[in-house]
Design a protein around this motif. Structure first.
Motif, PDB file in Angstrom:
ATOM      1  N   ARG A  20       3.253  14.630  80.709  1.00  0.00           N
ATOM      2  CA  ARG A  20       2.620  15.843  80.304  1.00  0.00           C
ATOM      3  C   ARG A  20       2.103  16.745  81.332  1.00  0.00           C
ATOM      4  O   ARG A  20       2.213  17.883  81.487  1.00  0.00           O
ATOM      5  N   ASN A 175      -6.764   6.224  76.549  1.00  0.00           N
ATOM      6  CA  ASN A 175      -5.607   6.247  75.801  1.00  0.00           C
ATOM      7  C   ASN A 175      -5.391   5.163  75.094  1.00  0.00           C
ATOM      8  O   ASN A 175      -4.538   4.432  75.088  1.00  0.00           O
ATOM      9  N   ASP A 180      -1.671  13.013  69.774  1.00  0.00           N
ATOM     10  CA  ASP A 180      -2.172  14.290  69.888  1.00  0.00           C
ATOM     11  C   ASP A 180      -3.565  14.409  70.630  1.00  0.00           C
ATOM     12  O   ASP A 180      -4.172  15.266  71.403  1.00  0.00           O
ATOM     13  N   GLU A 181      -4.277  13.099  70.445  1.00  0.00           N
ATOM     14  CA  GLU A 181      -5.883  12.914  71.184  1.00  0.00           C
ATOM     15  C   GLU A 181      -5.348  13.019  72.881  1.00  0.00           C
ATOM     16  O   GLU A 181      -5.893  13.553  73.543  1.00  0.00           O
ATOM     17  N   ASP A 183      -2.825  14.578  74.272  1.00  0.00           N
ATOM     18  CA  ASP A 183      -2.306  15.869  74.739  1.00  0.00           C
ATOM     19  C   ASP A 183      -3.659  16.554  75.080  1.00  0.00           C
ATOM     20  O   ASP A 183      -3.498  17.302  75.890  1.00  0.00           O
ATOM     21  N   THR A 184      -4.601  16.590  74.026  1.00  0.00           N
ATOM     22  CA  THR A 184      -5.918  17.309  74.227  1.00  0.00           C
ATOM     23  C   THR A 184      -6.555  16.979  75.704  1.00  0.00           C
ATOM     24  O   THR A 184      -7.001  17.687  76.255  1.00  0.00           O
ATOM     25  N   ARG A 185      -6.597  15.670  75.971  1.00  0.00           N
ATOM     26  CA  ARG A 185      -7.213  15.098  77.099  1.00  0.00           C
ATOM     27  C   ARG A 185      -6.384  15.589  78.305  1.00  0.00           C
ATOM     28  O   ARG A 185      -7.177  16.018  79.374  1.00  0.00           O
ATOM     29  N   ALA A 187      -4.680  18.145  78.735  1.00  0.00           N
ATOM     30  CA  ALA A 187      -4.733  19.409  78.990  1.00  0.00           C
ATOM     31  C   ALA A 187      -5.926  19.894  79.797  1.00  0.00           C
ATOM     32  O   ALA A 187      -6.189  20.891  80.304  1.00  0.00           O
ATOM     33  N   ALA A 188      -7.127  19.220  79.124  1.00  0.00           N
ATOM     34  CA  ALA A 188      -8.172  19.190  79.819  1.00  0.00           C
ATOM     35  C   ALA A 188      -8.423  18.852  81.337  1.00  0.00           C
ATOM     36  O   ALA A 188      -8.958  19.763  82.234  1.00  0.00           O
ATOM     37  N   TRP A 190      -5.807  18.974  83.425  1.00  0.00           N
ATOM     38  CA  TRP A 190      -4.898  19.817  83.923  1.00  0.00           C
ATOM     39  C   TRP A 190      -5.817  21.048  84.364  1.00  0.00           C
ATOM     40  O   TRP A 190      -5.578  21.521  85.701  1.00  0.00           O
ATOM     41  N   GLU A 191      -6.556  21.551  83.643  1.00  0.00           N
ATOM     42  CA  GLU A 191      -7.300  22.513  83.832  1.00  0.00           C
ATOM     43  C   GLU A 191      -8.488  22.243  85.101  1.00  0.00           C
ATOM     44  O   GLU A 191      -8.916  22.948  85.834  1.00  0.00           O
TER      45      GLU A 191
END
Length: 203
Positions: A20, A175, A180-181, A183-185, A187-188, A190-191
């Motif tokens: 990811r 994890n 989908d959980e 994915d959200t983690r 993405a955060a 990465w920011e």
């Protein structure tokens, strides 16, 4: 360049996180993948492995039977250290080469299973640990990878403890739930990494 050490015990889902982060724009250097490359047929690494463990670790086509080798080394710490002494220097050389080729402003994620075991945390600007309980990891190894409970437990015990990994973490990605959980983690995270890259000294 921001250097990220990514680790997690076997069965934690570290590879899912690595994939990811790569999709989001990170340059991923996968130590496991490189470890397979350095013992491919025709390499000096494979020749040394056969010299140390015998031809029974080869498949009929001359490639390394990783499952058979794993059963040998994960049941005997001395044999595991012997294998690591062959593989790790070759992996290190290839990692250094890939690092030199990465763009100067990249977020480089080093996917390193044995980061905690080899005390490598100081090499990275940020250490990310993908975390799941031993029970969840064992269930994944048996249910998803088809390992026997004995093999799965041996591999878990051959690695650092969950507590030892968490001690070196700058960021922890839990994890134990659905993808989908995750994915959200990710993405955060990465920011967060993009922010760290812009605010790090010298950037």
């Amino acid at each position: 360049m921001l250097k990220i050490g990514l680790t997690g015990g076997i069965g934690s889902g570290k590879s899912e996180v690595s994939r990811r982060l790569g999709d989001l724009g990170a340059v991923v250097i996968d130590a496991d993948k490189i470890a397979r490359e350095v013992v491919e047929p025709g390499t000096s690494g494979l020749a040394l492995v056969v010299g140390a463990f015998g031809t029974e670790v080869l498949r009929d086509d001359g490639s390394l039977n990783r499952e058979r080798l794993g059963r040998i080394v994960f049941a005997d710490r001395d044999k595991l250290q012997r294998l690591n002494a062959i593989v790790h220097p070759r992996v290190g050389d290839r990692v250094a080469e890939l690092q030199r080729d990465a763009p100067s402003g990249a977020i480089v994620v080093y996917d390193v299973p044995l980061l905690a075991e080899n005390d490598l945390a100081p090499m990275y600007d940020v250490v990310i640990v993908v975390d799941a309980s031993d029970e969840v990891r064992l269930a994944r190894l048996v249910g998803l990878r088809g390992m026997s409970e004995e093999d799965a437990l041996a591999r878990v015990r051959a690695q650092a403890t969950r507590e030892d990994r968490l001690k070196i973490a700058d960021i922890v990605i839990p994890n134990e739930g659905p993808l989908d959980e995750l994915d959200t983690r990710v993405a955060a995270v990465w920011e967060d990494l993009r922010h760290r890259r812009t605010t790090a000294p010298g950037r």
